[in-house]
Design a protein around this motif. Sequence first.
Motif, PDB file in Angstrom:
ATOM      1  N   GLU A  94     -45.353  44.663  37.278  1.00 32.99           N
ATOM      2  CA  GLU A  94     -45.078  44.113  35.927  1.00 32.99           C
ATOM      3  C   GLU A  94     -44.572  42.861  35.969  1.00 32.99           C
ATOM      4  O   GLU A  94     -44.305  42.193  34.874  1.00 32.99           O
ATOM      5  CB  GLU A  94     -44.268  45.030  34.818  1.00 32.99           C
ATOM      6  CG  GLU A  94     -45.262  46.134  34.639  1.00 32.99           C
ATOM      7  CD  GLU A  94     -44.291  47.180  33.668  1.00 32.99           C
ATOM      8  OE1 GLU A  94     -43.265  46.744  33.186  1.00 32.99           O
ATOM      9  OE2 GLU A  94     -44.597  48.241  33.327  1.00 32.99           O
ATOM     10  N   LYS A  95     -43.975  42.324  37.179  1.00 33.23           N
ATOM     11  CA  LYS A  95     -43.304  40.927  37.305  1.00 33.23           C
ATOM     12  C   LYS A  95     -44.041  39.982  38.283  1.00 33.23           C
ATOM     13  O   LYS A  95     -43.964  38.956  38.386  1.00 33.23           O
ATOM     14  CB  LYS A  95     -41.850  41.186  37.930  1.00 33.23           C
ATOM     15  CG  LYS A  95     -40.912  41.919  37.231  1.00 33.23           C
ATOM     16  CD  LYS A  95     -40.562  41.138  35.761  1.00 33.23           C
ATOM     17  CE  LYS A  95     -39.525  41.920  35.242  1.00 33.23           C
ATOM     18  NZ  LYS A  95     -38.867  41.304  34.072  1.00 33.23           N
ATOM     19  N   LEU A 147     -33.136  44.209  38.752  1.00 27.88           N
ATOM     20  CA  LEU A 147     -34.517  44.600  38.797  1.00 27.88           C
ATOM     21  C   LEU A 147     -34.499  46.222  39.515  1.00 27.88           C
ATOM     22  O   LEU A 147     -35.519  46.589  39.934  1.00 27.88           O
ATOM     23  CB  LEU A 147     -35.302  43.841  39.644  1.00 27.88           C
ATOM     24  CG  LEU A 147     -35.800  42.367  39.196  1.00 27.88           C
ATOM     25  CD1 LEU A 147     -36.584  41.702  40.232  1.00 27.88           C
ATOM     26  CD2 LEU A 147     -36.417  42.405  37.646  1.00 27.88           C
ATOM     27  N   ILE A 161     -39.390  34.978  40.931  1.00 23.17           N
ATOM     28  CA  ILE A 161     -40.260  35.891  40.349  1.00 23.17           C
ATOM     29  C   ILE A 161     -41.418  35.627  39.482  1.00 23.17           C
ATOM     30  O   ILE A 161     -41.335  34.771  38.546  1.00 23.17           O
ATOM     31  CB  ILE A 161     -39.274  36.738  39.257  1.00 23.17           C
ATOM     32  CG1 ILE A 161     -37.895  37.129  40.262  1.00 23.17           C
ATOM     33  CG2 ILE A 161     -40.142  38.055  38.803  1.00 23.17           C
ATOM     34  CD1 ILE A 161     -36.922  37.663  39.265  1.00 23.17           C
ATOM     35  N   GLY A 162     -42.775  36.021  39.764  1.00 26.52           N
ATOM     36  CA  GLY A 162     -43.853  35.686  39.091  1.00 26.52           C
ATOM     37  C   GLY A 162     -44.617  34.262  39.955  1.00 26.52           C
ATOM     38  O   GLY A 162     -44.892  33.448  39.200  1.00 26.52           O
ATOM     39  N   TYR A 197     -44.255  43.193  42.704  1.00 26.18           N
ATOM     40  CA  TYR A 197     -43.476  43.836  42.107  1.00 26.18           C
ATOM     41  C   TYR A 197     -44.121  44.427  40.682  1.00 26.18           C
ATOM     42  O   TYR A 197     -44.580  43.625  40.003  1.00 26.18           O
ATOM     43  CB  TYR A 197     -41.915  43.161  41.634  1.00 26.18           C
ATOM     44  CG  TYR A 197     -40.779  43.970  40.912  1.00 26.18           C
ATOM     45  CD1 TYR A 197     -39.958  44.602  41.732  1.00 26.18           C
ATOM     46  CD2 TYR A 197     -41.205  44.170  39.556  1.00 26.18           C
ATOM     47  CE1 TYR A 197     -39.174  45.448  41.134  1.00 26.18           C
ATOM     48  CE2 TYR A 197     -40.056  45.091  39.273  1.00 26.18           C
ATOM     49  CZ  TYR A 197     -38.819  45.479  39.915  1.00 26.18           C
ATOM     50  OH  TYR A 197     -38.039  46.348  39.190  1.00 26.18           O
TER      51      TYR A 197
END
Length: 314
Positions: free
Chosen positions: A278-279, A209, A295-296, A276
């Motif tokens: 776009e995540k 990332l 993530i997400g 973060y």
Amino acid sequence: MKKIIFLTAVIFWAGFISCSKKKRIIPTQPPYILENLQSFPFYADSLIFGDIDSLKIKRIDTVTVIRPDQAKAKLGEKAEHYLTYQMIGMVKTKYKIGSDIVDVKVIQFADKSDAYGFYAGLRPDGVVTRKLGAESFNGGDTTYITQGAYVVLLFPEKENKKNDEEINIIWKQMAQKIYANHMLPSYFMLFPYRGRIMPSAKYFPYHFLKIPNFREVYTTDYLNKKNGDTLTLLLTMDKKGIKFISLRQYAQSLGTVIPTPRAFSFAKDSSIAFKYPEKGIIVAGVVRKKLIGIIGYNANTDEMLIENWIQGLQ
């Protein structure tokens, strides 16, 4: 006057040292060290075999070898990607089976995680995998195979019904010389099984990332049946806590740190949550010298999955 200047300098220097200690700046390691890759034992050329009359196989091209110190000259812009995944070398040749010709490329990496990571980066989402080697798939006319520290690409120049049979014959000869089991890197066994999207396992050797010093990261994607959303779990070994410090520093630099969900039983001061770009939300923490994360993250649907994972690793 000199005393005042000296005292001011001492105070400034003490403050600088104090600030430096507080920030604990960690030097960024390079993605690869060419000299190390060049000195690594190279065996990929041993997988190339000669003519086998009983199988009607004939090698019809010379064996081209590319070592790390030749990569930039012979692979161009792609070289950096190969070397970041710790490529030890590559060999290329061609075989003729009956009237058909198959191009062969064997790439050797430093270890099976590097090889699998490179292979997984070539694998399209949702593709059907095969049981050649540890894992394989067909992409266009090419068969991609990974096993041990190797990635093998087999490309029949003419499409016909015999292609699969020809690929299997060539691979069987090469696989006999790969002294590694038909297993993916063992770290993937530490991920939760339920809800896992197959295939989605990946490995990132460097700056995951784009986060400095966040390297050697394993990831797997999951499907939440309640809302149809997907999320990604990550894991990396962090015996000295350096990666967690790097992640926390990066999150603080974004200015998007949020409270870590209370439902997660990470040890005190060993977890971070932040937004973060776009995540979405990333939540991460240290469990028994392993830095794990999501993530997400969705607080309404993902708490049980993550907390069960934390408990399973403790």
